[in-house]
Design a protein around this motif. Structure first.
Motif, PDB file in Angstrom:
ATOM      1  N   UNK A  82       0.768  -1.233  -0.053  1.00 30.98           N
ATOM      2  CA  UNK A  82       0.140   0.038   0.002  1.00 30.98           C
ATOM      3  C   UNK A  82       0.950   1.057  -0.050  1.00 30.98           C
ATOM      4  N   UNK A  83       0.987   1.831  -1.115  1.00 30.09           N
ATOM      5  CA  UNK A  83       1.890   3.006  -1.126  1.00 30.09           C
ATOM      6  C   UNK A  83       0.949   4.342  -1.219  1.00 30.09           C
ATOM      7  N   UNK A  84       1.083   5.191  -0.388  1.00 28.00           N
ATOM      8  CA  UNK A  84       0.533   6.518  -0.592  1.00 28.00           C
ATOM      9  C   UNK A  84       0.781   7.272  -1.869  1.00 28.00           C
ATOM     10  N   UNK A  85      -0.309   7.628  -2.333  1.00 32.07           N
ATOM     11  CA  UNK A  85      -0.378   8.402  -3.610  1.00 32.07           C
ATOM     12  C   UNK A  85       0.537   9.754  -3.225  1.00 32.07           C
ATOM     13  N   UNK A  86       0.318  10.211  -2.186  1.00 30.91           N
ATOM     14  CA  UNK A  86       0.757  11.360  -1.477  1.00 30.91           C
ATOM     15  C   UNK A  86       0.291  11.748   0.005  1.00 30.91           C
ATOM     16  N   UNK A  91      -5.886  11.965  -0.667  1.00 27.53           N
ATOM     17  CA  UNK A  91      -5.173  11.271  -1.866  1.00 27.53           C
ATOM     18  C   UNK A  91      -5.321   9.946  -2.217  1.00 27.53           C
ATOM     19  N   UNK A  92      -5.555   9.144  -1.003  1.00 26.13           N
ATOM     20  CA  UNK A  92      -5.598   7.580  -1.382  1.00 26.13           C
ATOM     21  C   UNK A  92      -4.134   7.025  -1.501  1.00 26.13           C
ATOM     22  N   UNK A  93      -4.287   5.627  -1.789  1.00 23.70           N
ATOM     23  CA  UNK A  93      -3.013   4.962  -2.193  1.00 23.70           C
ATOM     24  C   UNK A  93      -3.036   3.998  -3.208  1.00 23.70           C
ATOM     25  N   UNK A  94      -2.174   3.730  -3.708  1.00 25.59           N
ATOM     26  CA  UNK A  94      -1.837   2.691  -4.771  1.00 25.59           C
ATOM     27  C   UNK A  94      -1.618   1.312  -4.044  1.00 25.59           C
ATOM     28  N   UNK A  95      -2.624   0.250  -4.199  1.00 26.98           N
ATOM     29  CA  UNK A  95      -2.514  -1.078  -3.786  1.00 26.98           C
ATOM     30  C   UNK A  95      -1.997  -1.856  -4.876  1.00 26.98           C
ATOM     31  N   UNK A 104       0.608  -1.132 -17.635  1.00 29.77           N
ATOM     32  CA  UNK A 104      -0.190  -0.135 -17.849  1.00 29.77           C
ATOM     33  C   UNK A 104      -1.667  -0.227 -17.354  1.00 29.77           C
ATOM     34  N   UNK A 105      -2.159  -1.529 -17.312  1.00 29.29           N
ATOM     35  CA  UNK A 105      -3.361  -1.925 -16.831  1.00 29.29           C
ATOM     36  C   UNK A 105      -3.443  -1.886 -15.104  1.00 29.29           C
ATOM     37  N   UNK A 106      -4.577  -2.318 -14.719  1.00 29.21           N
ATOM     38  CA  UNK A 106      -4.971  -2.416 -13.306  1.00 29.21           C
ATOM     39  C   UNK A 106      -4.224  -3.253 -12.637  1.00 29.21           C
ATOM     40  N   UNK A 107      -3.400  -2.800 -11.429  1.00 25.82           N
ATOM     41  CA  UNK A 107      -2.373  -3.659 -10.763  1.00 25.82           C
ATOM     42  C   UNK A 107      -3.258  -3.995  -9.320  1.00 25.82           C
ATOM     43  N   UNK A 108      -4.327  -3.252  -9.100  1.00 30.51           N
ATOM     44  CA  UNK A 108      -4.789  -3.231  -7.716  1.00 30.51           C
ATOM     45  C   UNK A 108      -5.854  -4.468  -7.368  1.00 30.51           C
ATOM     46  N   UNK A 109      -5.869  -5.123  -6.316  1.00 31.72           N
ATOM     47  CA  UNK A 109      -6.938  -5.958  -6.226  1.00 31.72           C
ATOM     48  C   UNK A 109      -8.410  -5.600  -6.318  1.00 31.72           C
ATOM     49  N   UNK A 110      -9.040  -6.481  -6.597  1.00 35.89           N
ATOM     50  CA  UNK A 110     -10.657  -6.186  -7.006  1.00 35.89           C
ATOM     51  C   UNK A 110     -11.189  -5.989  -5.922  1.00 35.89           C
ATOM     52  N   UNK A 111     -12.045  -4.891  -5.472  1.00 35.57           N
ATOM     53  CA  UNK A 111     -12.804  -4.626  -4.193  1.00 35.57           C
ATOM     54  C   UNK A 111     -14.017  -5.078  -4.312  1.00 35.57           C
ATOM     55  N   UNK A 125     -10.578  12.592 -10.166  1.00 34.22           N
ATOM     56  CA  UNK A 125      -8.888  12.388 -10.444  1.00 34.22           C
ATOM     57  C   UNK A 125      -8.259  12.458  -9.194  1.00 34.22           C
ATOM     58  N   UNK A 126      -8.890  12.942  -8.094  1.00 31.89           N
ATOM     59  CA  UNK A 126      -8.083  13.393  -6.691  1.00 31.89           C
ATOM     60  C   UNK A 126      -8.437  12.498  -5.820  1.00 31.89           C
ATOM     61  N   UNK A 127      -9.455  11.657  -5.700  1.00 32.49           N
ATOM     62  CA  UNK A 127      -9.846  10.641  -4.810  1.00 32.49           C
ATOM     63  C   UNK A 127      -9.519   9.129  -5.383  1.00 32.49           C
ATOM     64  N   UNK A 128      -9.449   8.239  -4.382  1.00 26.97           N
ATOM     65  CA  UNK A 128      -9.354   6.827  -4.820  1.00 26.97           C
ATOM     66  C   UNK A 128     -10.706   6.350  -5.169  1.00 26.97           C
ATOM     67  N   UNK A 129     -10.751   5.030  -5.807  1.00 28.11           N
ATOM     68  CA  UNK A 129     -12.121   4.669  -6.296  1.00 28.11           C
ATOM     69  C   UNK A 129     -13.017   4.118  -5.394  1.00 28.11           C
ATOM     70  N   UNK A 130     -12.628   4.044  -3.993  1.00 31.45           N
ATOM     71  CA  UNK A 130     -13.640   4.043  -2.931  1.00 31.45           C
ATOM     72  C   UNK A 130     -13.303   4.456  -1.787  1.00 31.45           C
TER      73      UNK A 130
END
Length: 866
Positions: A82-86, A91-95, A104-111, A125-130
Motif C-alpha cells: 500500500x503506497x500512499x499517492x501523496x 489522496x488515497x494510495x496505490x494497492x 499499464x493496466x490495473x494492478x490493484x485487487x478487485x474490491x 482524479x483526486x480521490x481513490x475509487x472507493x
C-alpha cells in the motif's frame, strides 16, 4: 452540461426510493458465525478455501486518524503493498498485490463490497475509487490472493480480491448508539534540504559576486511559508438494532474534515449508510438491502508550490505592494511579470482555486430464497448500481502573476460514471452421506451496463476557448460457475470457470474464459498425526488459475484504437503450508507463488499524421514478464493471562520479477525518460547514465560510461520495486490499558531523486535578473549544471516506518452502566529510518519530482456506546 449529466441518472435514484419505501417488517435472521467468509455468492468456512486466508477486523487494522480504507491495510497483509499517492488529504494510495500483473493496466485487487464488485476507476482524479466508503463502517476485510474461487469474479481478480463487509445488526440486537470521534494535528515530518538565507548569501558572494545586487534583505524560509500545522477531525454516529425484534438495521453518519499540511489543502466527506437485513418464511426468504451515499469536497493545493518553495530566493520577502495580489513577484522592465522567473509559492496556493466535488450513490438489493423442499439449494437475485458525479474547477484570476499574460484562466470538467448490474445465481451447499463429504456449487450469470461521460471547458481572459466531450458505453456479460468438494474435512477440491464478454474490446478478442483449480489437505485429521497434541493446525494447499484481463479503461482512453488488440493473459500458480502449535499460540504460513503475464499491453507513440504536430498513441501487445516470491506470516501469543495479553506478529514477502520476452528485434521499451522494460531484467527498471568518478571519489561533470563508439550510453540498472516487504506489529492489553504499534517497510527498492538532480547544480542559482535557491548538498557533487539522467541521483530507498503507535484506556461502564467509554491517543508516521535523502522514500512510480510529503499526525480519540 452538469444538469444534462445528472438528469440521465434520475431513474437510478427513483429506483432506490422505490425499493426503500417497499420495506416493511420481516422475521430477522441471525448473524453468521465469525469463522465464515462472506463472498459475493454466499458464505464459506475459512477452512474451506484453498489458500491461507486471514480475516482482519477493526481491532486488527491500522489506527489513528484514518480517512481512507487503503490506510487501514498498509503493512498488514503479506504480499499487499500500500503506497500512499501523496500526503494530501483524500489522496488515497496505490494497492499492489506483489509485483502486479500489468505495466499499464490495473494492478490493484478487485474490491468486493458486501458482495458487489466495485469499479477500479473514480469519477474524480483526486480521490481513490472507493474513498466514499467510511472506514468506520467496516466490519471485516479479507484478501484472497490465490484461492481458486477468485476466478468466479472474472479477469479483474487476477490481482487478488479484497472482500469487505460492513457492520450489520442481527435479530437479537438491542438498540445501540455508537459515537466515535478522532481529532488530530498533522505536522511536516522533514524539510527538504536547501540553502538557508545565510548560506545562500555566502554562495552568491563567493560564486556570483556580480549578482549580489539581486539579493534581498529578508530571511525567508519558504517551506515555513507554505506548510502549516493542520487540525483535522472525524465524527461518526451509528444506530443499530432490530425493529420490533424482527428487522435488523444499522444506519450511520460520518463527517470528516481533514486539513493538509500544505496550506489551503483540505478534504471533507459527508457519508450516510443504511443496511436492512430481514428474513421471513422461517428464514427461507432473506433480503439484504444496502444503501450508501457520500458527498466529498477536496480543495487541491497546487503541488508545484513545493518545488517553487525550494527554488525561491530566501532573501526575498513574501509580500510587496503591487497589482498582483500583493505577493512578491519578479517583474520585467515594463512592469509585467517575468514568466521565466520562479513563482511565489504562496501565490500559487492562495490565489489559485482548485476544487473537486464528488457525489457517490451505491446500492444493492439481494434476495435469497432457500427452496422449501431442498433447503441446501438457494436461488439468488441481485440488483446493484453506482452513480458517481464529479465537478472539477480550476480558477486563476487575472491578478495572479503566473497567468497575467493570459489575463486569468478558468478550467472546468464534469464527469459521470454510472453502472447497473443484474445477476442471478443458484447456490448449493449439500452435505453428502458418502465419505462424510460436502458439495458446494454456484452457477449464475450477470449483466452490467457501464457508462462514462465527460465534458471539459477551458477559457482565458484573452478570449481563447476550447471544449471537449466524450461518452463511453460498455455492456459486460458474464456466465460463471464454481464447485468445491470436501471429504471428511481432510481433502478439498475446488474449481471455478467464468466466461466474460465486453462490447469495448476488439471483435477478435471480445470473449474470453477464465479458469482455476485448487486442492488442500488437512493433515491434522490424518490418523498418523492423531495424538500430536502440540499441533493445532497443519494444512497443505495449491492453486492454479488463468485469467484474461479486460482492462477497459486503459484500452479505450487512447487517441487511436488497435483493432487487433488482445487482452493480457495471466497465469498464476502457488503452493503453501499453514500450521499452528499449542492451540495456535504460535501459528503461521509459508506460500510460494509464480505469476506470468503474456500479450503484455504497452503504449506506442506514433509519428504525426497528416501534418498535425501532436503525436498519437496506440496500445499494442508485446512480450510478457514473470514474477515470483515467497510469503510468510507468523503470529505468537507471548503472554496469555486474565489480566495481561501480549501478542506479536510479522509478515514478510520476498519478491522478484523478470521481463521474459519481447518480439523479435525489440530489446528496450521506454516509458518515460527514466524507466524501461528489457528482456532478462526486472520490470520497472531504471535507464540512466552510469556516473564516473575521479580518484577522490567525486563525480565527474558529464562523465559517463561510454559505448564501444565512445558515446555516452545509458544503462539498464536496478528497479523501482523492493525485493523484501515486511510488517511487524504488537498488541498488549493490561487490565484496562492497551498499547499497539505497527512497524512496516521494505528493502531493495530504489528511487530516482529527480527533484534533487534538478536542484543540485550551481548554475541553477543564477538566472538573468533573478536568483534561485539550490540543494544544500550541491557541494558534495560539485556539479555546475543539472545532471538529469545520472545514476548519481538513483538512491537506495529501503526504509522502516513506524506506521502508528496507539495507547488506549478502556474506562468501562459509565452513566449507571448505561454506556461504555474508551479513550486512545495515537501518533502516525512517528519516524522513518532510511538512507534516502529526499523527504520520503515511498514514491509512487519510483521517480521523485517533488511530492506532497506524508505528515506526522498526533490524534486523540473517544468511543462511546450507549
Amino acid at each position: 452540461m452538469k444538469q444534462f449529466l445528472r438528469s440521465k441518472n434520475g431513474s437510478v435514484r427513483s429506483g432506490v426510493a422505490a425499493f426503500s419505501f417497499a420495506l416493511v417488517s420481516f422475521t430477522a435472521f441471525a448473524q453468521p458465525p465469525v469463522d465464515t467468509l462472506q463472498t459475493g455468492y454466499g458464505r464459506r468456512l475459512l477452512t474451506e478455501i484453498t489458500e491461507n486466508t486471514m480475516q482482519l477486523k477493526p481491532e486488527n487494522l491500522n489506527k489513528g486518524l484514518i480517512s481512507t480504507t487503503e490506510q487501514l491495510l498498509a503493512g498488514q497483509v503479506a504480499g499487499l503493498r500500500v503506497i500512499p499517492n501523496a500526503g494530501a488529504p483524500g489522496a488515497g494510495a496505490q494497492m499492489i498485490l506483489r509485483s502486479g500483473t500489468s505495466i499499464f493496466g490495473s494492478i490493484a485487487p478487485l474490491v468486493v463490497l458486501d458482495g458487489v464488485p466495485l469499479e477500479p476507476t473514480s469519477a474524480s482524479d483526486h480521490n481513490s475509487s472507493f474513498s466514499f466508503l467510511n472506514p468506520n463502517d467496516i466490519a471485516t476485510i479479507t484478501l484472497l490472493k490465490d484461492a481458486a474461487s477468485m476466478a468466479i469474479y472474472g479477469g479483474r481478480a487476477a490481482n487478488g480480491v479484497l472482500l469487505i463487509t460492513t457492520k450489520q445488526a442481527n435479530k437479537t440486537s438491542n438498540l445501540k448508539l455508537d459515537y466515535t470521534t478522532t481529532a488530530g494535528i498533522s505536522v511536516l515530518r522533514k524539510k527538504a534540504d536547501v540553502l538557508s538565507s545565510g548560506e545562500f548569501r555566502e554562495m552568491v558572494q563567493r560564486d556570483f559576486p556580480e549578482q549580489e545586487h539581486l539579493l534581498g534583505k529578508y530571511d525567508t524560509d519558504w517551506q515555513d511559508v507554505i506548510f502549516r500545522n493542520a487540525f483535522s477531525h472525524d465524527q461518526n454516529l451509528s444506530l443499530s438494532g432490530a425493529l420490533f425484534k424482527a428487522v435488523p438495521f444499522r444506519v450511520s453518519y460520518g463527517y470528516l474534515n481533514q486539513n493538509g499540511i500544505l496550506k489551503t489543502s483540505q478534504a471533507k466527506r459527508n457519508s450516510l449508510a443504511l443496511s436492512l437485513n430481514p428474513s421471513f418464511l422461517q428464514d427461507h426468504l432473506r433480503l439484504n438491502v444496502y444503501l450508501r451515499k457520500a458527498d466529498e469536497y477536496t480543495r487541491i493545493a497546487d503541488k508545484y508550490a513545493i518545488t517553487q518553495a525550494w527554488a525561491f530566493d530566501p532573501t526575498q520577502p513574501v509580500y510587496q505592494d503591487n497589482r498582483y495580489g500583493g505577493y512578491f513577484t519578479y517583474l520585467r522592465p515594463n512592469g509585467e511579470p517575468n514568466d521565466n522567473a520562479t513563482t511565489n509559492p504562496l501565490s500559487l496556493l492562495e490565489q489559485g482555486l482548485h476544487e473537486d466535488e464528488t457525489s457517490n450513490l451505491l446500492g444493492q438489493v439481494h434476495l435469497q430464497y432457500k427452496l422449501h423442499f431442498l433447503p441446501s439449494l438457494s436461488v439468488n437475485i441481485r440488483y446493484a448500481f453506482q452513480d458517481q458525479q464529479n465537478d472539477f474547477t480550476l480558477q486563476r484570476p487575472a491578478e495572479m502573476a503566473s497567468v497575467a499574460w493570459l489575463k486569468g484562466w478558468l478550467q472546468t470538467r464534469d464527469r459521470s460514471i454510472n453502472w447497473k448490474k443484474k445477476e442471478a445465481f443458484l447456490s448449493l451447499d449439500q452435505p453428502l452421506g458418502m465419505l462424510q463429504s460436502k458439495l458446494q456449487v454456484v452457477l449464475g450469470a450477470s449483466v452490467k451496463d457501464h457508462e462514462q461521460e465527460q465534458y471539459n471547458l477551458s477559457s482565458s481572459g484573452r478570449g481563447s476557448f476550447s471544449e471537449f466531450y466524450y461518452m463511453i458505453s460498455n455492456n459486460y456479460t458474464s456466465v460463471f460457475g464454481q464447485a468445491a468438494f470436501s471429504v471428511k474435512g481432510k481433502y478439498l477440491l475446488e474449481a471455478a470457470l467464468t466466461r466474460e464478454q465486453s462490447s469495448l474490446l476488439p471483435a477478435t478478442d471480445r470473449t474470453f474464459v477464465m479458469g482455476s483449480g485448487g486442492v488442500s489437505w488437512n493433515l491434522l485429521k490424518e490418523s498418523f498425526l492423531a495424538g500430536k497434541s502440540n499441533l493445532s493446525q497443519l494444512k497443505l494447499y495449491a492453486n492454479y488459475s488463468s485469467y484474461g484481463k479486460p482492462d477497459n479503461s486503459s484500452l479505450v482512453m487512447t487517441s487511436m484504437f488497435n483493432s487487433e488488440l488482445k487482452v493480457e493473459r495471466t497465469n498464476k500458480w502457488n503452493a503453501g503450508l499453514t500450521w499452528g502449535i499449542r492451540g495456535n499460540r504460535l501459528s503461521g504460513d509459508l506460500n510460494y507463488y509464480r505469476t506470468s503475464t503474456k500479450d503484455m499491453l504497452i503504449i506506442i507513440t506514433l509519428p504525426p499524421i497528416n501534418g498535425f504536430p501532436n503525436s498519437n498513441t496506440l496500445k499494442a501487445n508485446n512480450g510478457g514478464f514473470l514474477t515470483s516470491g515467497l510469503e510468510t506470516n507468523l503470529r505468537y501469543q507471548l503472554i496469555s493471562r486474565p489480566d495481561l495479553n501480549w501478542s506479536i506478529g510479522t509478515n514478510l514477502n520476498y519478491l522478484k520479477s523478470e521481463v521474459s520476452d519481447f518480439r523479435k528485434g525489440s530489446q528496450l521499451y521506454h516509458y518515460g525518460d527514466e524507466l524501461v522494460l528489457s528482456p532478462g531484467k526486472p520490470i520497472n527498471s531504471f535507464y540512466l547514465y552510469e556516473q564516473l568518478y575521479d580518484s577522490h571519489g567525486k563525480p565527474i561533470e558529464k562523465g559517463y560510461k561510454k559505448d564501444v563508439r565512445g558515446y555516452d550510453e545509458k544503462q539498464v540498472m536496478r528497479t523501482v520495486d523492493p525485493s523484501l516487504v515486511f510488517g511487524l506489529n504488537s498488541e498488549i492489553n493490561y487490565r484496562k490499558l492497551s498499547a499497539d504499534f505497527l512497524l512496516r517497510g521494505s528493502l531493495g527498492n530504489n528511487v530516482f531523486n529527480y527533484a534533487e538532480a534538478y536542484r543540485n547544480a550551481l548554475y541553477m542559482a543564477s538566472n538573468g535578473g533573478y536568483m534561485e535557491n539550490i540543494s544544500g548538498k550541491y557541494t558534495e557533487s560539485g556539479f555546475n549544471i543539472p545532471q538529469l539522467h545520472s545514476n548519481y541521483f538513483l538512491e537506495k530507498a529501503s526504509f522502516a516506518r513506524l506506521e502508528y503507535l496507539q495507547l488506549g484506556y478502556n474506562v468501562g461502564n459509565i452513566w449507571r452502566d448505561r454506556a461504555a467509554l474508551k479513550l486512545n491517543a495515537t501518533v502516525q508516521n512517528a519516524f522513518v529510518i532510511t538512507k534516502y535523502k529526499g523527504q520520503d522514500p515511498e514514491v509512487t512510480g519510483g521517480i521523485d519530482r517533488g511530492q506532497y510529503p506524508q505528515p506526522r499526525t498526533f490524534s486523540v480519540g473517544l468511543n462511546l456506546s450507549i
